[in-house]
Design a protein around this motif. Structure first.
Motif, PDB file in Angstrom:
ATOM      1  N   ILE A 242       0.851  -1.195   0.000  1.00 14.25           N
ATOM      2  CA  ILE A 242       0.000   0.000   0.000  1.00 14.25           C
ATOM      3  C   ILE A 242       0.880   1.236   0.000  1.00 14.25           C
ATOM      4  CG2 ILE A 242      -1.816   1.203   1.298  1.00 14.25           C
ATOM      5  CD1 ILE A 242      -2.438  -1.595   2.548  1.00 14.25           C
ATOM      6  N   THR A 243       0.501   2.212  -0.811  1.00 12.82           N
ATOM      7  CA  THR A 243       1.254   3.466  -0.830  1.00 12.82           C
ATOM      8  C   THR A 243       0.265   4.628  -0.941  1.00 12.82           C
ATOM      9  OG1 THR A 243       3.137   4.628  -1.848  1.00 12.82           O
ATOM     10  CG2 THR A 243       1.689   3.468  -3.358  1.00 12.82           C
ATOM     11  N   PRO A 244       0.544   5.742  -0.237  1.00 11.25           N
ATOM     12  CA  PRO A 244      -0.391   6.869  -0.304  1.00 11.25           C
ATOM     13  C   PRO A 244      -0.624   7.315  -1.745  1.00 11.25           C
ATOM     14  CG  PRO A 244       1.208   7.219   1.434  1.00 11.25           C
ATOM     15  CD  PRO A 244       1.665   6.002   0.681  1.00 11.25           C
ATOM     16  N   GLU A 245      -1.884   7.606  -2.035  1.00  6.30           N
ATOM     17  CA  GLU A 245      -2.202   7.999  -3.410  1.00  6.30           C
ATOM     18  C   GLU A 245      -1.888   9.482  -3.574  1.00  6.30           C
ATOM     19  OE1 GLU A 245      -6.449   7.496  -4.826  1.00  6.30           O
ATOM     20  OE2 GLU A 245      -6.748   8.715  -3.036  1.00  6.30           O
ATOM     21  N   PRO A 246      -1.286   9.874  -4.711  1.00  9.58           N
ATOM     22  CA  PRO A 246      -0.958  11.292  -4.906  1.00  9.58           C
ATOM     23  C   PRO A 246      -2.237  12.131  -4.854  1.00  9.58           C
ATOM     24  CG  PRO A 246       0.056   9.921  -6.602  1.00  9.58           C
ATOM     25  CD  PRO A 246      -0.876   9.040  -5.840  1.00  9.58           C
ATOM     26  N   ASN A 247      -2.216  13.167  -4.046  1.00  8.07           N
ATOM     27  CA  ASN A 247      -3.430  13.983  -3.860  1.00  8.07           C
ATOM     28  C   ASN A 247      -3.111  15.470  -4.030  1.00  8.07           C
ATOM     29  OD1 ASN A 247      -1.872  14.486  -1.667  1.00  8.07           O
ATOM     30  ND2 ASN A 247      -3.428  14.045  -0.136  1.00  8.07           N
ATOM     31  N   GLY A 248      -1.985  15.748  -4.646  1.00  5.27           N
ATOM     32  CA  GLY A 248      -1.592  17.147  -4.841  1.00  5.27           C
ATOM     33  C   GLY A 248      -0.587  17.612  -3.800  1.00  5.27           C
ATOM     34  N   ALA A 249      -0.511  16.890  -2.673  1.00  4.90           N
ATOM     35  CA  ALA A 249       0.426  17.304  -1.612  1.00  4.90           C
ATOM     36  C   ALA A 249       1.630  16.366  -1.548  1.00  4.90           C
ATOM     37  CB  ALA A 249      -0.295  17.320  -0.270  1.00  4.90           C
ATOM     38  N   ILE A 250       1.658  15.367  -2.432  1.00  3.61           N
ATOM     39  CA  ILE A 250       2.719  14.350  -2.385  1.00  3.61           C
ATOM     40  C   ILE A 250       3.479  14.398  -3.706  1.00  3.61           C
ATOM     41  CG2 ILE A 250       3.125  11.842  -2.319  1.00  3.61           C
ATOM     42  CD1 ILE A 250       0.512  11.576  -0.735  1.00  3.61           C
ATOM     43  N   LEU A 251       4.797  14.316  -3.641  1.00  2.00           N
ATOM     44  CA  LEU A 251       5.577  14.293  -4.880  1.00  2.00           C
ATOM     45  C   LEU A 251       5.308  12.979  -5.630  1.00  2.00           C
ATOM     46  CD1 LEU A 251       7.938  16.037  -6.277  1.00  2.00           C
ATOM     47  CD2 LEU A 251       9.308  14.054  -5.655  1.00  2.00           C
ATOM     48  N   LYS A 252       5.057  13.114  -6.937  1.00  2.00           N
ATOM     49  CA  LYS A 252       4.817  11.900  -7.747  1.00  2.00           C
ATOM     50  C   LYS A 252       6.172  11.333  -8.158  1.00  2.00           C
ATOM     51  CE  LYS A 252       0.379  12.973  -9.888  1.00  2.00           C
ATOM     52  NZ  LYS A 252      -0.167  13.630 -11.079  1.00  2.00           N
ATOM     53  N   GLY A 253       6.711  10.493  -7.285  1.00  2.00           N
ATOM     54  CA  GLY A 253       8.065   9.974  -7.491  1.00  2.00           C
ATOM     55  C   GLY A 253       8.144   9.079  -8.726  1.00  2.00           C
ATOM     56  N   ILE A 254       9.255   9.215  -9.449  1.00  2.00           N
ATOM     57  CA  ILE A 254       9.443   8.382 -10.649  1.00  2.00           C
ATOM     58  C   ILE A 254       9.920   6.994 -10.239  1.00  2.00           C
ATOM     59  CG2 ILE A 254      10.876   8.201 -12.758  1.00  2.00           C
ATOM     60  CD1 ILE A 254      10.347  11.406 -12.809  1.00  2.00           C
ATOM     61  N   THR A 255      10.688   6.919  -9.154  1.00  2.00           N
ATOM     62  CA  THR A 255      11.045   5.595  -8.621  1.00  2.00           C
ATOM     63  C   THR A 255       9.783   4.934  -8.052  1.00  2.00           C
ATOM     64  OG1 THR A 255      13.186   6.543  -8.058  1.00  2.00           O
ATOM     65  CG2 THR A 255      12.699   4.388  -7.135  1.00  2.00           C
ATOM     66  N   ARG A 256       8.944   5.724  -7.400  1.00  2.00           N
ATOM     67  CA  ARG A 256       7.662   5.216  -6.887  1.00  2.00           C
ATOM     68  C   ARG A 256       6.862   4.582  -8.027  1.00  2.00           C
ATOM     69  NH1 ARG A 256       2.546   6.885  -7.173  1.00  2.00           N
ATOM     70  NH2 ARG A 256       1.159   6.571  -5.382  1.00  2.00           N
ATOM     71  N   ASP A 257       6.720   5.316  -9.129  1.00  2.00           N
ATOM     72  CA  ASP A 257       5.974   4.823 -10.276  1.00  2.00           C
ATOM     73  C   ASP A 257       6.623   3.553 -10.841  1.00  2.00           C
ATOM     74  OD1 ASP A 257       3.979   5.587 -12.609  1.00  2.00           O
ATOM     75  OD2 ASP A 257       5.864   4.979 -13.539  1.00  2.00           O
ATOM     76  N   SER A 258       7.966   3.550 -10.881  1.00  2.00           N
ATOM     77  CA  SER A 258       8.676   2.376 -11.430  1.00  2.00           C
ATOM     78  C   SER A 258       8.443   1.163 -10.531  1.00  2.00           C
ATOM     79  CB  SER A 258      10.180   2.656 -11.533  1.00  2.00           C
ATOM     80  OG  SER A 258      10.407   3.871 -12.211  1.00  2.00           O
ATOM     81  N   PHE A 259       8.486   1.380  -9.215  1.00  2.00           N
ATOM     82  CA  PHE A 259       8.277   0.255  -8.284  1.00  2.00           C
ATOM     83  C   PHE A 259       6.859  -0.308  -8.413  1.00  2.00           C
ATOM     84  CE2 PHE A 259      11.738   1.329  -4.885  1.00  2.00           C
ATOM     85  CZ  PHE A 259      12.710   1.010  -5.808  1.00  2.00           C
ATOM     86  N   ILE A 260       5.878   0.582  -8.535  1.00  2.00           N
ATOM     87  CA  ILE A 260       4.492   0.105  -8.666  1.00  2.00           C
ATOM     88  C   ILE A 260       4.376  -0.769  -9.920  1.00  2.00           C
ATOM     89  CG2 ILE A 260       2.104   0.839  -9.086  1.00  2.00           C
ATOM     90  CD1 ILE A 260       2.673   3.282  -7.288  1.00  2.00           C
ATOM     91  N   THR A 261       4.983  -0.310 -11.010  1.00  2.00           N
ATOM     92  CA  THR A 261       4.925  -1.075 -12.271  1.00  2.00           C
ATOM     93  C   THR A 261       5.614  -2.436 -12.103  1.00  2.00           C
ATOM     94  OG1 THR A 261       4.996   0.999 -13.462  1.00  2.00           O
ATOM     95  CG2 THR A 261       5.541  -0.961 -14.731  1.00  2.00           C
ATOM     96  N   ILE A 262       6.814  -2.422 -11.512  1.00  2.00           N
ATOM     97  CA  ILE A 262       7.566  -3.685 -11.355  1.00  2.00           C
ATOM     98  C   ILE A 262       6.782  -4.652 -10.453  1.00  2.00           C
ATOM     99  CG2 ILE A 262       9.666  -4.704 -10.362  1.00  2.00           C
ATOM    100  CD1 ILE A 262      11.162  -2.108 -11.212  1.00  2.00           C
TER     101      ILE A 262
END
Ligand code: COI
Length: 355
Positions: A242-262
């Motif tokens: 589980i990871t906090p969903e981006p809501n405008g107050a959280i940086l949309k990390g590119i490593t975060r996005d890569s980890f979710i995909t992997i």
């Protein structure tokens, strides 16, 4: 636009020990730089890293109109530098620019500038596991004006730095019920200087109490987890990640996005949703919280060994943690070209500029 190149007469590389580099202090010989004159980006050049001359009324110094990115290049076995997801960084820089009233940069040109700089600095890329060339694109206002208004003129530059790991050990986090990093409606999603400035005082207080970083909660109820500031955060609860969903107050990390995909490619269940700190304390108490880790370009994947919130100390059993390590190996393999890049994340830097 053509990029003019002026090379240094004397490289500092022979005086640098690439096997022992602190994060953020050692810079390569050259930087990319260009100026926005109110109408267009002009005067793109690569030149030796040097101090900038800034007027005391520079708008960035007073009001913080400044954005940046953090990316990495590593080398494959043949010594070819590989950029990791540069177009995602270009898109995020432009999203930050829109939020901060700054001019965008054409994606292709952003990537070309990085490619030419990394090409020139390829000998600075460290070989060791966990090390890389960190790439820091930065844009800031240059108007000399004390009214609170968007600047018309800007500078964009790119620094490159050989770096080792940002965190060498699992980290201890303090979930703050007193200070916030960003609130919905603010600039938390933009990679802008003020977010980092806002984190300094609470982070210092946390460090004095023996923590490495603050785990930021939302700014209204101090209830929902946002991020760590230097990284996004993931919780393994039961069979879900589980990871906090981006809501405008959280940086949309590119490593975060890569980890979710992997993770999804590994058939693991990843859920992006609001996560409350009470839920994490409950999951710890009932034994379902198996692992917590952070993700970031600088940090890569780092295990959390403790979260403290009010009177609760959640001490995580690292012998049960395996996902962050697997992710770290996978992403390092992709970055170094030893694992196939099936998702088109890697851009090799072929030799163009004569070093
Ligand atoms: C990055 O991970 O690239 C960041 O920008 C975080 C930074 C504060 C080191």
């Amino acid at each position: 636009m053509e990029i003019r190149i002026k090379k240094t007469n004397q490289s500092r590389l022979p005086h640098v020990d690439l096997s022992n580099i602190p994060f953020g202090r050692v810079f390569t010989d050259h930087m990319f730089i260009m100026d926005f004159d109110g109408e267009a980006w002009r005067n793109a050049r690569i030149e030796p890293v040097d101090k900038l001359r800034i007027h005391p009324a520079n708008l960035t110094l007073h009001y913080g109109q400044s954005i940046f990115e953090g990316m990495k290049a590593a080398k494959n076995e043949e010594g070819v530098p590989l950029l990791f997801r540069p177009e995602m960084h270009a898109k995020r820089l432009n999203a930050s620019a829109r939020r901060m009233c700054m001019p965008e940069i054409e994606e292709e040109f952003f990537i070309e500038a990085i490619t030419q700089l990394v090409d020139l600095e390829r000998r600075w890329i460290p070989d060791m596991d966990g090390s890389a060339l960190y790439i820091r694109p930065l844009m800031f206002a240059t108007d000399e004006f004390l009214g609170v208004a968007p600047s018309k003129k800007f500078t964009f530059l790119i620094l490159t730095l050989p770096v080792g790991p940002y965190y060498t050990e699992p980290v201890k986090l303090l979930a703050s019920d007193q200070y916030i990093r960003a609130a919905v409606g603010g600039v938390g999603e933009a990679k802008t200087a003020g977010n980092y400035a806002a984190s300094l005082f609470p982070s210092e207080l946390a460090q004095k109490q023996g923590f490495d970083q603050v785990l930021w909660l939302d700014g209204v109820e101090f209830k929902y987890i946002q991020e760590v500031g230097t990284m996004n955060i993931f919780f393994v609860i039961g069979n879900q990640i589980i990871t906090p969903e981006p809501n405008g107050a959280i940086l949309k990390g590119i490593t975060r996005d890569s980890f979710i995909t992997i993770l999804r490619d590994w058939d693991l269940e990843v859920v992006e949703r609001p996560v409350s700190i009470d839920e994490i304390v409950d999951a710890y108490d009932n034994g379902t919280l198996k692992e917590v880790f952070g993700s970031g370009t600088a940090a890569v994947a780092v295990n959390v060994k403790q979260i403290t919130y009010k009177d609760s100390d959640l001490e995580l059993d690292l012998s049960k943690a395996s996902i962050a390590d697997r992710l770290k190996q996978e992403i390092s393999g992709i970055r170094h070209g030893s694992i196939d890049d099936t998702r088109d994340w890697i851009k090799p830097v072929l030799e163009q500029v004569q070093a």
